[in-house]
Every structure is written in C-alpha cells, then in structure tokens.
Design a protein around this motif. Structure first.
Motif, PDB file in Angstrom:
ATOM      1  N   GLY A  61       0.790  -1.222   0.000  1.00 20.64           N
ATOM      2  CA  GLY A  61       0.000   0.000   0.000  1.00 20.64           C
ATOM      3  C   GLY A  61       0.820   1.269   0.000  1.00 20.64           C
ATOM      4  N   GLN A  62       2.130   1.153   0.212  1.00 16.66           N
ATOM      5  CA  GLN A  62       3.013   2.320   0.206  1.00 16.66           C
ATOM      6  C   GLN A  62       3.591   2.609  -1.169  1.00 16.66           C
ATOM      7  OE1 GLN A  62       3.055   4.056   3.168  1.00 16.66           O
ATOM      8  NE2 GLN A  62       1.570   2.420   3.537  1.00 16.66           N
ATOM      9  N   GLY A  63       3.245   1.763  -2.166  1.00 18.69           N
ATOM     10  CA  GLY A  63       3.829   1.956  -3.483  1.00 18.69           C
ATOM     11  C   GLY A  63       2.897   1.560  -4.602  1.00 18.69           C
ATOM     12  N   MET A  64       3.478   1.101  -5.713  1.00 15.24           N
ATOM     13  CA  MET A  64       2.705   0.741  -6.904  1.00 15.24           C
ATOM     14  C   MET A  64       2.705  -0.770  -7.085  1.00 15.24           C
ATOM     15  SD  MET A  64       3.128   1.887 -10.914  1.00 15.24           S
ATOM     16  CE  MET A  64       2.376   3.516 -10.672  1.00 15.24           C
ATOM     17  N   VAL A  65       1.506  -1.328  -7.214  1.00 13.52           N
ATOM     18  CA  VAL A  65       1.314  -2.759  -7.446  1.00 13.52           C
ATOM     19  C   VAL A  65       1.123  -3.001  -8.935  1.00 13.52           C
ATOM     20  CG1 VAL A  65      -0.218  -4.725  -7.041  1.00 13.52           C
ATOM     21  CG2 VAL A  65       0.325  -3.147  -5.163  1.00 13.52           C
ATOM     22  N   PHE A  66       1.828  -3.995  -9.477  1.00 11.14           N
ATOM     23  CA  PHE A  66       1.685  -4.412 -10.867  1.00 11.14           C
ATOM     24  C   PHE A  66       0.863  -5.692 -10.891  1.00 11.14           C
ATOM     25  CE2 PHE A  66       5.164  -1.512 -11.064  1.00 11.14           C
ATOM     26  CZ  PHE A  66       5.148  -0.975 -12.346  1.00 11.14           C
ATOM     27  N   THR A  67      -0.376  -5.602 -11.342  1.00  8.97           N
ATOM     28  CA  THR A  67      -1.248  -6.780 -11.359  1.00  8.97           C
ATOM     29  C   THR A  67      -0.871  -7.756 -12.460  1.00  8.97           C
ATOM     30  OG1 THR A  67      -2.865  -5.604 -12.722  1.00  8.97           O
ATOM     31  CG2 THR A  67      -3.162  -5.518 -10.330  1.00  8.97           C
ATOM     32  N   ASN A  68      -0.131  -7.276 -13.461  1.00  9.18           N
ATOM     33  CA  ASN A  68       0.379  -8.128 -14.532  1.00  9.18           C
ATOM     34  C   ASN A  68       1.896  -8.265 -14.417  1.00  9.18           C
ATOM     35  OD1 ASN A  68      -1.748  -8.819 -16.927  1.00  9.18           O
ATOM     36  ND2 ASN A  68      -2.323  -6.962 -15.836  1.00  9.18           N
ATOM     37  N   GLY A  69       2.369  -8.569 -13.197  1.00  7.15           N
ATOM     38  CA  GLY A  69       3.790  -8.775 -12.981  1.00  7.15           C
ATOM     39  C   GLY A  69       4.158 -10.234 -13.206  1.00  7.15           C
ATOM     40  N   TYR A  70       5.307 -10.453 -13.859  1.00  5.49           N
ATOM     41  CA  TYR A  70       5.716 -11.807 -14.216  1.00  5.49           C
ATOM     42  C   TYR A  70       7.140 -12.117 -13.748  1.00  5.49           C
ATOM     43  CZ  TYR A  70       1.772 -12.149 -17.499  1.00  5.49           C
ATOM     44  OH  TYR A  70       0.529 -12.203 -18.066  1.00  5.49           O
ATOM     45  N   THR A 269      14.674   4.254   0.755  1.00  5.17           N
ATOM     46  CA  THR A 269      14.980   2.890   0.328  1.00  5.17           C
ATOM     47  C   THR A 269      13.995   2.455  -0.740  1.00  5.17           C
ATOM     48  OG1 THR A 269      15.899   2.296   2.495  1.00  5.17           O
ATOM     49  CG2 THR A 269      15.237   0.497   1.056  1.00  5.17           C
ATOM     50  N   LEU A 270      14.537   2.111  -1.917  1.00  7.92           N
ATOM     51  CA  LEU A 270      13.724   1.531  -2.979  1.00  7.92           C
ATOM     52  C   LEU A 270      13.528   0.058  -2.656  1.00  7.92           C
ATOM     53  CD1 LEU A 270      12.367   1.576  -5.801  1.00  7.92           C
ATOM     54  CD2 LEU A 270      14.631   1.077  -6.768  1.00  7.92           C
ATOM     55  N   ILE A 271      12.277  -0.341  -2.460  1.00  9.92           N
ATOM     56  CA  ILE A 271      11.964  -1.730  -2.127  1.00  9.92           C
ATOM     57  C   ILE A 271      11.201  -2.354  -3.283  1.00  9.92           C
ATOM     58  CG2 ILE A 271      10.776  -3.270  -0.521  1.00  9.92           C
ATOM     59  CD1 ILE A 271      11.073  -1.123   1.618  1.00  9.92           C
ATOM     60  N   VAL A 272      11.708  -3.482  -3.765  1.00 13.04           N
ATOM     61  CA  VAL A 272      11.044  -4.254  -4.809  1.00 13.04           C
ATOM     62  C   VAL A 272      10.600  -5.571  -4.192  1.00 13.04           C
ATOM     63  CG1 VAL A 272      11.216  -5.249  -7.114  1.00 13.04           C
ATOM     64  CG2 VAL A 272      12.627  -3.254  -6.508  1.00 13.04           C
ATOM     65  N   PHE A 307       6.592  -2.003  -6.193  1.00 11.81           N
ATOM     66  CA  PHE A 307       7.749  -1.148  -5.934  1.00 11.81           C
ATOM     67  C   PHE A 307       7.344  -0.076  -4.928  1.00 11.81           C
ATOM     68  CE2 PHE A 307       8.638  -3.055  -9.940  1.00 11.81           C
ATOM     69  CZ  PHE A 307      10.008  -3.003 -10.167  1.00 11.81           C
ATOM     70  N   VAL A 308       8.253   0.226  -4.004  1.00 15.02           N
ATOM     71  CA  VAL A 308       8.018   1.261  -3.006  1.00 15.02           C
ATOM     72  C   VAL A 308       9.230   2.186  -2.939  1.00 15.02           C
ATOM     73  CG1 VAL A 308       7.681   1.730  -0.532  1.00 15.02           C
ATOM     74  CG2 VAL A 308       6.516  -0.219  -1.604  1.00 15.02           C
ATOM     75  N   LEU A 309       9.000   3.478  -3.020  1.00 16.17           N
ATOM     76  CA  LEU A 309      10.013   4.489  -2.723  1.00 16.17           C
ATOM     77  C   LEU A 309       9.266   5.747  -2.323  1.00 16.17           C
ATOM     78  CD1 LEU A 309      12.936   5.380  -2.497  1.00 16.17           C
ATOM     79  CD2 LEU A 309      12.884   5.999  -4.923  1.00 16.17           C
ATOM     80  N   MET A 310       9.277   6.045  -1.053  1.00 11.47           N
ATOM     81  CA  MET A 310       8.478   7.141  -0.521  1.00 11.47           C
ATOM     82  C   MET A 310       8.830   8.465  -1.190  1.00 11.47           C
ATOM     83  SD  MET A 310       6.663   5.339   1.439  1.00 11.47           S
ATOM     84  CE  MET A 310       5.710   6.589   2.294  1.00 11.47           C
ATOM     85  N   ASP A 311       7.804   9.273  -1.423  1.00 12.34           N
ATOM     86  CA  ASP A 311       7.912  10.607  -2.018  1.00 12.34           C
ATOM     87  C   ASP A 311       8.256  10.585  -3.508  1.00 12.34           C
ATOM     88  OD1 ASP A 311       7.396  11.707   0.512  1.00 12.34           O
ATOM     89  OD2 ASP A 311       9.535  11.710   1.025  1.00 12.34           O
ATOM     90  N   GLN A 312       8.459   9.404  -4.077  1.00 12.03           N
ATOM     91  CA  GLN A 312       8.706   9.327  -5.515  1.00 12.03           C
ATOM     92  C   GLN A 312       7.705   8.409  -6.221  1.00 12.03           C
ATOM     93  OE1 GLN A 312      12.774   9.471  -7.070  1.00 12.03           O
ATOM     94  NE2 GLN A 312      13.524   9.421  -4.955  1.00 12.03           N
ATOM     95  N   ILE A 313       7.258   7.364  -5.534  1.00 13.07           N
ATOM     96  CA  ILE A 313       6.236   6.469  -6.068  1.00 13.07           C
ATOM     97  C   ILE A 313       4.984   6.656  -5.229  1.00 13.07           C
ATOM     98  CG2 ILE A 313       5.607   4.071  -6.542  1.00 13.07           C
ATOM     99  CD1 ILE A 313       8.616   3.441  -6.706  1.00 13.07           C
ATOM    100  N   ASP A 314       3.879   6.991  -5.863  1.00  7.67           N
ATOM    101  CA  ASP A 314       2.652   7.271  -5.122  1.00  7.67           C
ATOM    102  C   ASP A 314       2.164   6.033  -4.368  1.00  7.67           C
ATOM    103  OD1 ASP A 314       2.600   9.852  -5.993  1.00  7.67           O
ATOM    104  OD2 ASP A 314       1.075   9.527  -7.544  1.00  7.67           O
ATOM    105  N   PRO A 315       1.780   6.186  -3.118  1.00  9.21           N
ATOM    106  CA  PRO A 315       1.202   5.063  -2.382  1.00  9.21           C
ATOM    107  C   PRO A 315      -0.169   4.690  -2.946  1.00  9.21           C
ATOM    108  CG  PRO A 315       1.045   7.070  -1.090  1.00  9.21           C
ATOM    109  CD  PRO A 315       1.876   7.395  -2.295  1.00  9.21           C
ATOM    110  N   SER A 316      -0.556   3.451  -2.692  1.00  5.62           N
ATOM    111  CA  SER A 316      -1.869   2.933  -3.111  1.00  5.62           C
ATOM    112  C   SER A 316      -2.110   3.078  -4.602  1.00  5.62           C
ATOM    113  CB  SER A 316      -2.988   3.631  -2.334  1.00  5.62           C
ATOM    114  OG  SER A 316      -2.832   3.438  -0.938  1.00  5.62           O
ATOM    115  N   SER A 317      -1.034   3.010  -5.387  1.00  5.01           N
ATOM    116  CA  SER A 317      -1.185   3.088  -6.842  1.00  5.01           C
ATOM    117  C   SER A 317      -1.112   1.682  -7.437  1.00  5.01           C
ATOM    118  CB  SER A 317      -0.123   4.000  -7.457  1.00  5.01           C
ATOM    119  OG  SER A 317       1.180   3.627  -7.050  1.00  5.01           O
ATOM    120  N   LYS A 318      -1.701   1.534  -8.612  1.00  2.00           N
ATOM    121  CA  LYS A 318      -1.802   0.216  -9.229  1.00  2.00           C
ATOM    122  C   LYS A 318      -1.828   0.377 -10.736  1.00  2.00           C
ATOM    123  CE  LYS A 318      -4.497  -2.727  -7.208  1.00  2.00           C
ATOM    124  NZ  LYS A 318      -5.693  -3.500  -6.717  1.00  2.00           N
TER     125      LYS A 318
END
Length: 465
Positions: A61-70, A269-272, A307-318
């Motif tokens: 929820g702190q970053g962007m979720v890819f529903t078509n991630g492989y 911290t960029l978290i994948v 992917f999560v990186l605060m202030d650069q990747i919007d939270p709760s994005s998909k």
C-alpha cells in the motif's frame, strides 16, 4: 565468529567507499525481496482470504502494485539468473534445476537442450554494478546460481549456496551454511542476520533478501497451526502448514520494515517485492489463473509484484501494465543514476511508469523453455498434458494476447488474457492474423537471441499418444 568477521569487512568497505557515498547522499538504498514459490494470490492485498499477510499488505500500500507482474521463468534458477543478469534465458543458458531431462525418457519426444547449472562469471550482475558504484551489498537466503554469491559482487553472504531448498527449516539445516543465532526456524534466522546487516551498515546499501520460504519442504510454524486448521479453505487455498510459512514470512518482513524505520532509512529505500515463479500447484492455487510453478500458463509465471520508494512512487497506486523481473535491473540503475553502456539488459526501466510520467508500455514479453519438466501430481493438474508441467516451447505476450508454441509438434495456443485470464479458450482458429503476427515476432526473437531450439528425436520415445 565468521559472521562477525563478515560484518567487519562490510564496515571496512563502507569506510573505504565513503568518498563515493558522500557525493551521492540522495541515492536510495536498495532492497529486493524475492520470495520463493509465492503465488500471485497468496497474499492478502492480492485477494487471498485464507493467508494472513498484514505487513506485506501494508508495504504494498506504500507503493505501486503491478497486477500483470511476471517472473521471467516458471521455476527457480532461471528466474533468479534473469533477475541478476537482466537478460533473457537464452543469453545465460540456465533453464531449470538439475538436468533438462526431467520426466521419463519414453515420454520425451525430443532431446532437450542441455542445461547450465552455474551462472557464468562473464555476466556482470546487479550487485557487482552497485558494488562498483559505492554500494555495500548483502545476499540473505537462497542464491541457487553458484556455490558462493560473494564471487559475483556481494560483500556479505547469509546462508546462500548452490542448493535450491533447505533440507530442513529446523536445525540442523544440513545443506544451508549459516551461523547460529537466537532464532531457530530458518526464515527467522536469515532475517535475524539480515537485520544485523541493516543495523550496522552505512548508506548506501543493497540487500538481496531471498528467503528459502515458502519453498518445500513444507514445515509449519507450530504456534500458528491451530489458527489455520480452524479457518475455512478459500478458492483452492487451504493447506494450514503452508499458511503458517506464509504468515511467518510476513512477520519477518514486518521486522525488516521496523528496522528501516528505526534507523530512518525507510523513506530513502527503494523496495522491490516479487516472487521467483508461480505458486506450487497442489499446495496452493491461484484461481482464476491456470496451473502453477513449472508451467507457462499464467499460474506458473504471474507473480505478486510491487515497488516502493516514498515521495517518488505514489502510495496505493496500481497498474495493469505487463512487466517481468528483467525490468528490475534497469529500474534500479535508473533510480541510482548509474549508466553503464557495457551492459546488455533485456528489460526496461519502470521509473517513468512508477512516477506516472507515462501510463503505458507496449512491448512483447518472451519466455523460452527448451526442456522438459515433469508433473508432480498426474491426477490433478491444469497443464497441456498430465505428464509434464511443460514440454519444450516458447511463449510471447504482447498487449492482452498470449501465444504458446511447442517444439515437439509445432503446436500453437492463443489466448486473449483480457477476456480469458484462465487460458481456457484457444483462439488460434478464430484469429489467424493475430496468431501469425505473434509467431513472427517470436521467430525473430529466436534469431536475435540465438535461442537454442531442440530438434533431435529421442530414440527412446515410445509414447505415441
């Protein structure tokens, strides 16, 4: 003692590289969480109503979720090699675990391509590039690509070797070399050591957190068993022992998040987060996806991914843009600001997508598996035939269309994933032009990557059905 010595070496590297770090204070730390065999729907934020994963759900929820991630392969070793090299399987030659002659010889029509077991050191992989640019690098957990990850750009190795699974999650672990700590369960112990790294290292750092969990052997966390035994199964998910392993993994990721926040590192911290392949069919199912680990239907390659990186990747994005773990390498380099023209990377940086500078990325995605992988539950599977999770072939996805090609019989299957995510209705006869378009792209890709294609008939083949 050996672990303490390793930490001292890491600290020395930090001090030795401080001139680089001081010039780049704003560059992020990197954490890649690459879980083993975690299915697309094995998490709460992906829809599971059986497994409980509050910490991972929070992080997603702190970053962007890819529903078509492989994953770029449907089983462990090739997927990990692709992530580390940023290259498709034909470029590194790792296609499976152990020999490529999996299953009974009389059932294999072709002689499969020979498999590569150890990643060639000619490949410059992600940790080596980061290490050269001032990062302190740590691998924690499953490595599976060689005997020693420290020969490939890691400053510290916690429990990683050539083994693809532990013989036991409880001590003695037998085939996992790791020093004792206060924790006993292997997932807990690996995180305990990883937290010591995070607690002592100076920025910037790269942590490749790759727990053996939730790979077999299915060995439960006893304190959690009662809860899951009393829960109602949901949509093909109902194994209480496996569920305890998922929740325990989640607890450990929560500890990692707490440590990052304690040290004021979380915001930089960029978290994948991803999985190396689909869930193990028979233990867990990913409805409506078809099949599971080892198959190139969606259940074998589609995975949780964010992917999560605060202030650069919007939270709760998909987003539903298709990506693979090949995109991790160039994305990390883009965020760090490293440009290396010597690298041949087959993925793309996702930074424009992550920061919403673009909304689409249209490109074909490819998978190549010129070998056999036997089925483990003949009486219950959703593969093309009951004997193999996959037979030699290739797959291409472009847009919503996905084409499977099989080398044994030149068989082709075509699916529209936007209308048929479960790959139940083959559309080859209905859409011949789309079939030819994707087949042409696939054939060109074979040539460009020098992809090995098995053509030799197996004289021991007897199964004519």
């Amino acid at each position: 003692m050996r672990y303490i010595l390793g930490l001292l070496i890491v600290l020395a590297v930090c001090i030795g590289s401080c001139s680089v770090i001081d010039k780049k204070k704003s560059i992020p730390n990197i954490i890649i969480i690459n879980v083993d065999d975690l299915g697309w729907k094995d998490l709460g934020f992906m829809g599971s109503q059986y497994y409980e994963t509050p910490n991972i759900d929070y992080l997603a929820g702190q970053g962007m979720v890819f529903t078509n991630g492989y994953a770029s392969a449907s089983n462990c070793a090739p997927s990990r090699a692709c992530l580390m090299t940023g290259q498709w399987t034909p470029r590194h030659g790792i296609y499976t675990v152990s020999p490529s002659t999996r299953g009974k010889s009389e059932d294999r029509k072709l002689v499969p391509v020979k498999n590569t077991h150890t990643l060639d050191k000619k490949h410059k992989i992600l940790p080596a590039v980061l290490q050269e640019n001032g990062y302190v690098t740590c691998h924690a957990g499953k490595w599976h690509l060689s005997d020693n990850p420290m020969e490939y750009g890691f400053d510290l190795n916690i429990g990683g070797g050539h083994n693809g699974l532990p013989k036991s999650y409880y001590p003695p672990y037998k085939n996992v070399t790791i020093e004792k700590g206060s924790a006993e369960y292997l997932t807990d112990l690996i995180m305990e050591k990883a937290l010591q790294f995070v607690d002592t290292v100076q920025k910037p750092f790269y942590l490749n957190y790759s727990p053996y969990a939730v790979h077999v052997p299915i060995m439960p966390v006893d304190s959690l068993l009662g809860k899951y035994r009393s829960k109602t199964p949901w949509n093909g998910q109902g194994d209480p022992e496996y569920a305890t392993m998922v929740e325990n993994l989640d607890r450990n990721i929560g500890l990692l998040l707490s440590k990052l926040k304690e040290r004021n590192l979380f915001h930089n911290t960029l978290i994948v987060f991803t999985s190396d392949n689909g869930g193990l069919y028979g233990i867990t199912k990913q409805k409506p996806l078809r099949a599971g680990k080892g198959s190139y239907y969606e259940g074998g390659i589609r995975v949780p991914f964010f992917f999560v990186l605060m202030d650069q990747i919007d939270p709760s994005s998909k987003t539903d843009v298709p990506i693979t773990n090949l995109d991790i390498f160039p994305t990390v380099l883009d965020y760090v600001g490293i440009k290396d023209s010597s690298l041949q990377l087959d993925g793309n940086s996702l930074k424009p997508l992550l920061e919403k500078n673009v909304g689409h990325m249209v490109r074909p995605l490819y998978w190549h598996f010129p070998i056999y992988l036997e089925a483990y539950k003949v009486e219950d599977n959703e593969n093309r035939d009951p004997l193999f999770r996959t037979r030699p072939g290739s797959v291409i996805r472009k847009g919503d269309w996905k084409l499977h090609y099989y080398f044994e019989d030149n068989g082709i299957e075509l699916y529209s994933l936007s209308e048929d995510i479960g790959e139940t209705t083959d559309l080859v006869k209905r859409y011949p032009e789309k079939t030819n378009e994707l087949l042409g792209l696939l054939q060109t890709w074979w040539t460009e990557t020098d992809a090995p294609i098995p053509t030799t008939f197996n004289p021991e083949y007897t199964n004519k059905n």
